[in-house]
Design a protein around this motif. Structure first.
Motif, PDB file in Angstrom:
ATOM      1  N   ILE A   1       8.959  53.174   8.343  1.00 52.94           N
ATOM      2  CA  ILE A   1       8.649  51.804   7.925  1.00 52.94           C
ATOM      3  C   ILE A   1       9.464  51.466   6.679  1.00 52.94           C
ATOM      4  CG2 ILE A   1       6.830  50.155   7.325  1.00 52.94           C
ATOM      5  CD1 ILE A   1       4.810  52.298   8.287  1.00 52.94           C
ATOM      6  N   SER A   2      10.183  50.351   6.742  1.00 52.95           N
ATOM      7  CA  SER A   2      10.909  49.872   5.572  1.00 52.95           C
ATOM      8  C   SER A   2      10.421  48.467   5.249  1.00 52.95           C
ATOM      9  CB  SER A   2      12.422  49.843   5.839  1.00 52.95           C
ATOM     10  OG  SER A   2      13.104  49.309   4.714  1.00 52.95           O
ATOM     11  N   VAL A   3       9.944  48.281   4.037  1.00 57.43           N
ATOM     12  CA  VAL A   3       9.445  46.967   3.608  1.00 57.43           C
ATOM     13  C   VAL A   3      10.291  46.488   2.433  1.00 57.43           C
ATOM     14  CG1 VAL A   3       7.483  45.678   2.675  1.00 57.43           C
ATOM     15  CG2 VAL A   3       7.090  47.505   4.339  1.00 57.43           C
ATOM     16  N   THR A   4      10.723  45.236   2.508  1.00 52.73           N
ATOM     17  CA  THR A   4      11.392  44.580   1.381  1.00 52.73           C
ATOM     18  C   THR A   4      10.504  43.436   0.927  1.00 52.73           C
ATOM     19  OG1 THR A   4      13.608  45.142   2.150  1.00 52.73           O
ATOM     20  CG2 THR A   4      13.431  43.291   0.632  1.00 52.73           C
ATOM     21  N   VAL A   5      10.297  43.336  -0.375  1.00 50.98           N
ATOM     22  CA  VAL A   5       9.435  42.278  -0.918  1.00 50.98           C
ATOM     23  C   VAL A   5      10.252  41.416  -1.879  1.00 50.98           C
ATOM     24  CG1 VAL A   5       8.576  43.779  -2.771  1.00 50.98           C
ATOM     25  CG2 VAL A   5       7.235  41.790  -2.097  1.00 50.98           C
ATOM     26  N   ILE A   6       9.995  40.123  -1.824  1.00 52.67           N
ATOM     27  CA  ILE A   6      10.674  39.154  -2.678  1.00 52.67           C
ATOM     28  C   ILE A   6       9.613  38.450  -3.519  1.00 52.67           C
ATOM     29  CG2 ILE A   6      12.162  37.097  -2.741  1.00 52.67           C
ATOM     30  CD1 ILE A   6      12.873  38.011   0.272  1.00 52.67           C
ATOM     31  N   GLY A   7       9.826  38.457  -4.826  1.00 54.56           N
ATOM     32  CA  GLY A   7       8.878  37.808  -5.719  1.00 54.56           C
ATOM     33  C   GLY A   7       9.560  36.801  -6.614  1.00 54.56           C
ATOM     34  N   GLU A   8       8.771  36.152  -7.459  1.00 56.02           N
ATOM     35  CA  GLU A   8       9.287  35.116  -8.357  1.00 56.02           C
ATOM     36  C   GLU A   8       8.677  35.250  -9.744  1.00 56.02           C
ATOM     37  OE1 GLU A   8       8.492  31.219  -6.868  1.00 56.02           O
ATOM     38  OE2 GLU A   8       9.834  31.418  -5.135  1.00 56.02           O
ATOM     39  N   ALA A   9       9.437  34.793 -10.725  1.00 58.16           N
ATOM     40  CA  ALA A   9       8.924  34.680 -12.099  1.00 58.16           C
ATOM     41  C   ALA A   9       9.877  33.794 -12.883  1.00 58.16           C
ATOM     42  CB  ALA A   9       8.817  36.050 -12.759  1.00 58.16           C
ATOM     43  N   LYS A  10       9.410  33.332 -14.032  1.00 56.33           N
ATOM     44  CA  LYS A  10      10.324  32.713 -14.988  1.00 56.33           C
ATOM     45  C   LYS A  10      10.988  33.837 -15.775  1.00 56.33           C
ATOM     46  CE  LYS A  10       7.506  28.552 -15.417  1.00 56.33           C
ATOM     47  NZ  LYS A  10       6.518  27.829 -16.250  1.00 56.33           N
ATOM     48  N   LYS A  11      12.205  33.593 -16.241  1.00 55.33           N
ATOM     49  CA  LYS A  11      12.940  34.650 -16.946  1.00 55.33           C
ATOM     50  C   LYS A  11      12.137  35.220 -18.112  1.00 55.33           C
ATOM     51  CE  LYS A  11      17.614  33.142 -15.833  1.00 55.33           C
ATOM     52  NZ  LYS A  11      18.871  32.545 -16.335  1.00 55.33           N
ATOM     53  N   GLU A  12      11.470  34.321 -18.839  1.00 55.13           N
ATOM     54  CA  GLU A  12      10.748  34.765 -20.037  1.00 55.13           C
ATOM     55  C   GLU A  12       9.468  35.523 -19.706  1.00 55.13           C
ATOM     56  OE1 GLU A  12       9.678  30.358 -19.372  1.00 55.13           O
ATOM     57  OE2 GLU A  12      11.445  31.643 -19.195  1.00 55.13           O
ATOM     58  N   GLU A  13       9.068  35.506 -18.441  1.00 53.95           N
ATOM     59  CA  GLU A  13       7.851  36.221 -18.033  1.00 53.95           C
ATOM     60  C   GLU A  13       8.136  37.660 -17.599  1.00 53.95           C
ATOM     61  OE1 GLU A  13       5.218  32.520 -16.177  1.00 53.95           O
ATOM     62  OE2 GLU A  13       6.644  33.584 -14.899  1.00 53.95           O
ATOM     63  N   LEU A  14       9.384  37.978 -17.330  1.00 54.52           N
ATOM     64  CA  LEU A  14       9.721  39.297 -16.783  1.00 54.52           C
ATOM     65  C   LEU A  14       9.491  40.417 -17.783  1.00 54.52           C
ATOM     66  CD1 LEU A  14      13.034  38.790 -14.767  1.00 54.52           C
ATOM     67  CD2 LEU A  14      10.747  39.197 -13.865  1.00 54.52           C
ATOM     68  N   SER A  15       9.067  41.558 -17.274  1.00 53.62           N
ATOM     69  CA  SER A  15       8.954  42.773 -18.089  1.00 53.62           C
ATOM     70  C   SER A  15       9.839  43.842 -17.470  1.00 53.62           C
ATOM     71  CB  SER A  15       7.507  43.267 -18.133  1.00 53.62           C
ATOM     72  OG  SER A  15       6.669  42.339 -18.789  1.00 53.62           O
ATOM     73  N   TYR A  16      10.860  44.251 -18.201  1.00 53.45           N
ATOM     74  CA  TYR A  16      11.746  45.326 -17.758  1.00 53.45           C
ATOM     75  C   TYR A  16      11.260  46.658 -18.327  1.00 53.45           C
ATOM     76  CZ  TYR A  16      15.107  41.635 -16.497  1.00 53.45           C
ATOM     77  OH  TYR A  16      15.727  40.537 -15.941  1.00 53.45           O
ATOM     78  N   ARG A  17      11.856  47.742 -17.861  1.00 52.24           N
ATOM     79  CA  ARG A  17      11.547  49.055 -18.440  1.00 52.24           C
ATOM     80  C   ARG A  17      12.128  49.198 -19.853  1.00 52.24           C
ATOM     81  NH1 ARG A  17      13.126  53.087 -13.364  1.00 52.24           N
ATOM     82  NH2 ARG A  17      11.717  52.135 -11.825  1.00 52.24           N
ATOM     83  N   SER A  18      13.091  48.355 -20.174  1.00 47.57           N
ATOM     84  CA  SER A  18      13.930  48.570 -21.356  1.00 47.57           C
ATOM     85  C   SER A  18      13.463  47.840 -22.611  1.00 47.57           C
ATOM     86  CB  SER A  18      15.362  48.129 -21.030  1.00 47.57           C
ATOM     87  OG  SER A  18      15.371  46.787 -20.541  1.00 47.57           O
ATOM     88  N   GLY A  19      12.282  47.212 -22.586  1.00 48.10           N
ATOM     89  CA  GLY A  19      11.896  46.370 -23.713  1.00 48.10           C
ATOM     90  C   GLY A  19      10.948  46.980 -24.719  1.00 48.10           C
ATOM     91  N   ALA A  20      10.560  48.240 -24.549  1.00 47.45           N
ATOM     92  CA  ALA A  20       9.588  48.859 -25.468  1.00 47.45           C
ATOM     93  C   ALA A  20      10.184  49.009 -26.869  1.00 47.45           C
ATOM     94  CB  ALA A  20       9.143  50.215 -24.937  1.00 47.45           C
ATOM     95  N   GLN A  21       9.373  48.660 -27.877  1.00 50.51           N
ATOM     96  CA  GLN A  21       9.804  48.744 -29.275  1.00 50.51           C
ATOM     97  C   GLN A  21       8.908  49.727 -30.035  1.00 50.51           C
ATOM     98  OE1 GLN A  21      12.420  46.797 -30.538  1.00 50.51           O
ATOM     99  NE2 GLN A  21      12.767  46.083 -28.451  1.00 50.51           N
ATOM    100  N   VAL A  22       9.465  50.316 -31.086  1.00 51.12           N
ATOM    101  CA  VAL A  22       8.687  51.234 -31.931  1.00 51.12           C
ATOM    102  C   VAL A  22       7.432  50.518 -32.433  1.00 51.12           C
ATOM    103  CG1 VAL A  22       8.699  52.565 -34.088  1.00 51.12           C
ATOM    104  CG2 VAL A  22      10.728  52.538 -32.597  1.00 51.12           C
TER     105      VAL A  22
END
Length: 342
Positions: free
Chosen positions: A141-162
């Motif tokens: 089974i292969s599933v592809t999902v498409i979602g939506e957000a505003k740019k300012e709502e996105l959370s990447y892995r790379s944004g963590a701060q001290v």
């Protein structure tokens, strides 16, 4: 000249992804984020599209000896929706492709799709296409999902701060413990088909393995509370492994506290029964599909009283490393020993 052969196991799943990604060149300005996060991000003028795909193979990701086809169908959708949740986005459409061997009947396919359709209803997504083909072995089974957000709502892995606070949803380790129970009962059945599996007292852990639920409820609540996590991932390969991913992507370290790690009583008791260390299950068990995220300290008050969000530690400088502080106060270096695909 020697033809060197490198085993995939030498690289592991994430090493292989890094290796393949070295040769990938992004050419279109609309491709905002490619390989390396929970989902790709594509510019769509006034918002972004987020896209993720997962492949589930019989005998690798699920065992039809104990996994009902409707559960397999639901899980195939849920694990993809979880990747969209991990970007702080909302899923909208999926495509589903399946490969079937001749041992599957139309009724079996109907059972599989009853789970897929139930998940579509549950998450509010539309099934808009896919493909079917033959398989020489089992079900794919292969599933592809498409979602939506505003740019300012996105959370990447790379944004963590001290000094950001590390949070997890729900409780952890249940899916791993549930898998151990299902495998144990399968072996009992294989040795004596007259034996009835004893699963009644393990409903929580086996349910978390067979039919996990992506935490879209949390994403909607974060929206309502006006909280955008500084970084986020879903927990598919184990808490320790996901902490490593966020730390690597964000260039930071992390400290978590044993007494803050959430574990359900049934998970704890069953782990002890199986001679497993409960905290090891929490750190290295995969397939919980809970969310791991970081928040700015100013957002703590908004989430402080949330019954299903747990504050397990904080982000530190990269040179301070990644540590678990035990109940006795000892700092132990975290090792990522989650699910290995190769």
């Amino acid at each position: 000249m020697s033809n060197k052969r490198t085993e995939i196991s030498e690289l592991g799943e994430f090493g292989l992804i890094d290796h393949l990604n070295q040769r990938v060149k992004i050419k279109n300005t609309s491709s905002l984020k490619g390989i390396g996060d929970d989902a790709a991000v594509i510019d769509a003028v006034d918002h972004v599209k987020v896209v993720s795909t997962d492949l589930l193979l019989e005998g690798v990701h699920f065992d039809l000896a104990y996994a009902p086809l409707p559960h397999v169908g639901f899980k195939a959708v849920a694990v993809n929706v979880s990747d969209i949740a991990a970007m702080n986005a909302i899923p909208k459409q999926i495509t589903v492709s399946i490969a079937l061997s001749n041992r599957f009947s139309v009724e079996a396919v109907d059972a599989l799709y009853s789970g897929i359709n139930a998940a579509c209803e549950h998450y509010g997504v539309d099934l808009v296409g896919g493909d079917t083909t033959a398989s020489r072995s089992g079900l794919v089974i292969s599933v592809t999902v498409i979602g939506e957000a505003k740019k300012e709502e996105l959370s990447y892995r790379s944004g963590a701060q001290v000094n950001d606070i590390l949070c997890v949803t729900g409780d952890l380790g249940a899916a791993l413990v549930g898998l151990q129970i299902l495998e144990r009962e399968k072996q009992v059945f294989l040795s004596n088909p007259d034996m009835k599996p004893e699963l009644e007292k393990y409903t929580i852990v086996t349910g978390r393995q067979l039919k996990p639920d992506a935490r879209m409820d949390i994403i909607h609540e974060l929206r309502e509370l006006g909280v955008v996590p500084t970084s986020m991932m879903d927990i598919s390969d184990g808490l320790a492994s996901e902490i490593f991913h966020i730390c690597k992507a964000s260039g930071v370290g992390a400290t978590i506290y044993e007494d803050k790690l959430p574990i359900d009583k049934q998970t704890f008791d069953t782990a002890v029964e199986l001679n497993l260390d409960p905290i090891t299950c929490v750190l290295n068990g995969g397939e919980d599909y809970e969310l791991l995220f970081t928040i700015d300290q100013k957002d703590f008050a908004k989430l402080e009283k949330h019954p299903d969000i747990h504050f397990i530690g904080h982000i530190t400088k990269a040179e301070e490393g990644k540590y678990l502080v035990t109940k006795s106060g000892t700092a132990v270096q975290i090792k990522a020993q989650g699910w290995k695909h190769f």
